[in-house]
Design a protein around this motif. Structure first.
Motif, PDB file in Angstrom:
ATOM      1  N   SER A  86       0.321  -0.550   6.643  1.00 47.81           N
ATOM      2  CA  SER A  86       0.412  -1.366   5.439  1.00 47.81           C
ATOM      3  C   SER A  86       1.734  -1.150   4.701  1.00 47.81           C
ATOM      4  O   SER A  86       2.113  -1.949   3.865  1.00 47.81           O
ATOM      5  CB  SER A  86      -0.738  -1.034   4.495  1.00 47.81           C
ATOM      6  OG  SER A  86      -0.588   0.285   4.003  1.00 47.81           O
ATOM      7  N   ASN A  87       2.410  -0.049   4.999  1.00 49.11           N
ATOM      8  CA  ASN A  87       3.667   0.327   4.347  1.00 49.11           C
ATOM      9  C   ASN A  87       3.511   0.577   2.852  1.00 49.11           C
ATOM     10  O   ASN A  87       4.472   0.482   2.103  1.00 49.11           O
ATOM     11  CB  ASN A  87       4.765  -0.717   4.588  1.00 49.11           C
ATOM     12  CG  ASN A  87       5.200  -0.751   6.024  1.00 49.11           C
ATOM     13  OD1 ASN A  87       5.172   0.280   6.709  1.00 49.11           O
ATOM     14  ND2 ASN A  87       5.602  -1.902   6.508  1.00 49.11           N
ATOM     15  N   LEU A  88       2.296   0.863   2.420  1.00 44.87           N
ATOM     16  CA  LEU A  88       2.062   1.196   1.024  1.00 44.87           C
ATOM     17  C   LEU A  88       2.129   2.708   0.882  1.00 44.87           C
ATOM     18  O   LEU A  88       1.412   3.435   1.566  1.00 44.87           O
ATOM     19  CB  LEU A  88       0.700   0.685   0.552  1.00 44.87           C
ATOM     20  CG  LEU A  88       0.502  -0.828   0.606  1.00 44.87           C
ATOM     21  CD1 LEU A  88      -0.918  -1.189   0.189  1.00 44.87           C
ATOM     22  CD2 LEU A  88       1.521  -1.540  -0.258  1.00 44.87           C
ATOM     23  N   GLY A  89       2.989   3.191  -0.003  1.00 42.91           N
ATOM     24  CA  GLY A  89       3.132   4.623  -0.227  1.00 42.91           C
ATOM     25  C   GLY A  89       1.981   5.182  -1.045  1.00 42.91           C
ATOM     26  O   GLY A  89       1.223   4.436  -1.670  1.00 42.91           O
ATOM     27  N   LEU A  91       1.810   6.512  -3.845  1.00 45.38           N
ATOM     28  CA  LEU A  91       1.857   6.251  -5.281  1.00 45.38           C
ATOM     29  C   LEU A  91       1.769   4.762  -5.620  1.00 45.38           C
ATOM     30  O   LEU A  91       1.810   4.390  -6.784  1.00 45.38           O
ATOM     31  CB  LEU A  91       3.125   6.847  -5.888  1.00 45.38           C
ATOM     32  CG  LEU A  91       3.277   8.365  -5.724  1.00 45.38           C
ATOM     33  CD1 LEU A  91       4.595   8.839  -6.319  1.00 45.38           C
ATOM     34  CD2 LEU A  91       2.111   9.096  -6.349  1.00 45.38           C
ATOM     35  N   ASN A  92       1.643   3.933  -4.597  1.00 46.20           N
ATOM     36  CA  ASN A  92       1.589   2.494  -4.809  1.00 46.20           C
ATOM     37  C   ASN A  92       0.241   2.106  -5.406  1.00 46.20           C
ATOM     38  O   ASN A  92      -0.808   2.428  -4.853  1.00 46.20           O
ATOM     39  CB  ASN A  92       1.802   1.779  -3.474  1.00 46.20           C
ATOM     40  CG  ASN A  92       1.984   0.293  -3.637  1.00 46.20           C
ATOM     41  OD1 ASN A  92       1.254  -0.363  -4.360  1.00 46.20           O
ATOM     42  ND2 ASN A  92       2.976  -0.233  -2.935  1.00 46.20           N
ATOM     43  N   PRO A  93       0.217   1.406  -6.519  1.00 44.07           N
ATOM     44  CA  PRO A  93      -1.054   1.009  -7.139  1.00 44.07           C
ATOM     45  C   PRO A  93      -1.911   0.123  -6.236  1.00 44.07           C
ATOM     46  O   PRO A  93      -3.135   0.164  -6.305  1.00 44.07           O
ATOM     47  CB  PRO A  93      -0.638   0.245  -8.393  1.00 44.07           C
ATOM     48  CG  PRO A  93       0.791   0.559  -8.617  1.00 44.07           C
ATOM     49  CD  PRO A  93       1.369   1.006  -7.317  1.00 44.07           C
ATOM     50  N   ALA A  94      -1.288  -0.667  -5.371  1.00 47.44           N
ATOM     51  CA  ALA A  94      -2.057  -1.531  -4.468  1.00 47.44           C
ATOM     52  C   ALA A  94      -2.868  -0.687  -3.483  1.00 47.44           C
ATOM     53  O   ALA A  94      -4.014  -1.030  -3.155  1.00 47.44           O
ATOM     54  CB  ALA A  94      -1.124  -2.477  -3.715  1.00 47.44           C
ATOM     55  N   LEU A  95      -2.285   0.417  -3.011  1.00 44.16           N
ATOM     56  CA  LEU A  95      -3.019   1.312  -2.110  1.00 44.16           C
ATOM     57  C   LEU A  95      -4.170   1.976  -2.854  1.00 44.16           C
ATOM     58  O   LEU A  95      -5.292   2.047  -2.344  1.00 44.16           O
ATOM     59  CB  LEU A  95      -2.093   2.371  -1.513  1.00 44.16           C
ATOM     60  CG  LEU A  95      -2.780   3.384  -0.585  1.00 44.16           C
ATOM     61  CD1 LEU A  95      -3.381   2.691   0.629  1.00 44.16           C
ATOM     62  CD2 LEU A  95      -1.802   4.462  -0.150  1.00 44.16           C
TER      63      LEU A  95
END
Length: 191
Positions: A86-89, A91-95
């Protein structure tokens, strides 16, 4: 000019034949000879019908089945053509929102379950197509699956143990179970 163009065209033609024909056919032939099941997708068949692959995660949503890892492929889950994370880190709010939604769905599916939710049930793998879950993830779902099928928990636990695979060489990764194979075994047991 022509003296420089001719060797370039000969080299282009030779490399096209080697890299575009000889190499792919050689690798395909070796793959078919040495690893025929994997080269053909490790397809699982029941009654002459292909029901999935041992190498690609499947989507199971019924409470009667074990659920695999979330898929990171879009727009369709477990799409091998769209493999990738997903390439979401972290700290990413979407993750964080996606994980929270998955945790809520797991709690709603089995409200009495007080076990900690394993990370692999709420996070996608790097490929987004992982066909396996940890033994902890399988045991987390054991009660829900047994209740939905009207089976004793001990019978479902035995199936998990029978389909468990140890860490690669005993050190790489962790013990795991293939979700498709476990669910097919459940269906065979229930018949």
């Amino acid at each position: 000019m022509i003296s420089h163009l001719r060797p370039a065209l000969v080299l282009f033609g030779a490399l096209s034949i080697v890299c575009g024909l000889i190499y792919p056919y050689a690798v395909t032939g070796i793959g078919q000879a040495v690893f025929p099941e994997q080269a053909n997708g490790s397809l699982v068949q029941r009654g002459g019908i292909t029901v999935g692959s041992r190498l690609i995660g499947q989507s199971f949503t019924s409470p009667r089945y074990f659920w695999g890892r979330p898929s990171a492929t879009a727009p369709m889950a477990n799409n091998a053509a769209g493999s990738g994370g997903s390439n979401l880190g972290p700290l990413n709010p979407a993750l964080a929102d996606a994980v929270k939604g998955r945790v809520d769905a797991l709690k709603a599916a089995d409200p009495g379950n007080t076990m900690p939710i394993p990370a692999d049930l709420v996070t996608a793998s790097a490929s987004g197509l992982d066909p396996e879950i940890s033994l902890a993830a399988a045991r987390y779902q054991l009660r829900r699956v047994a209740a939905a099928r009207g089976l004793p928990q001990s019978a479902v636990e035995t199936l998990i143990a029978q389909h468990a695979q140890e860490a690669l060489f005993g050190i790489f990764g962790e013990a795991r179970v293939n979700v498709l194979e476990l669910n097919l075994a459940l269906d065979a047991l229930h018949k």
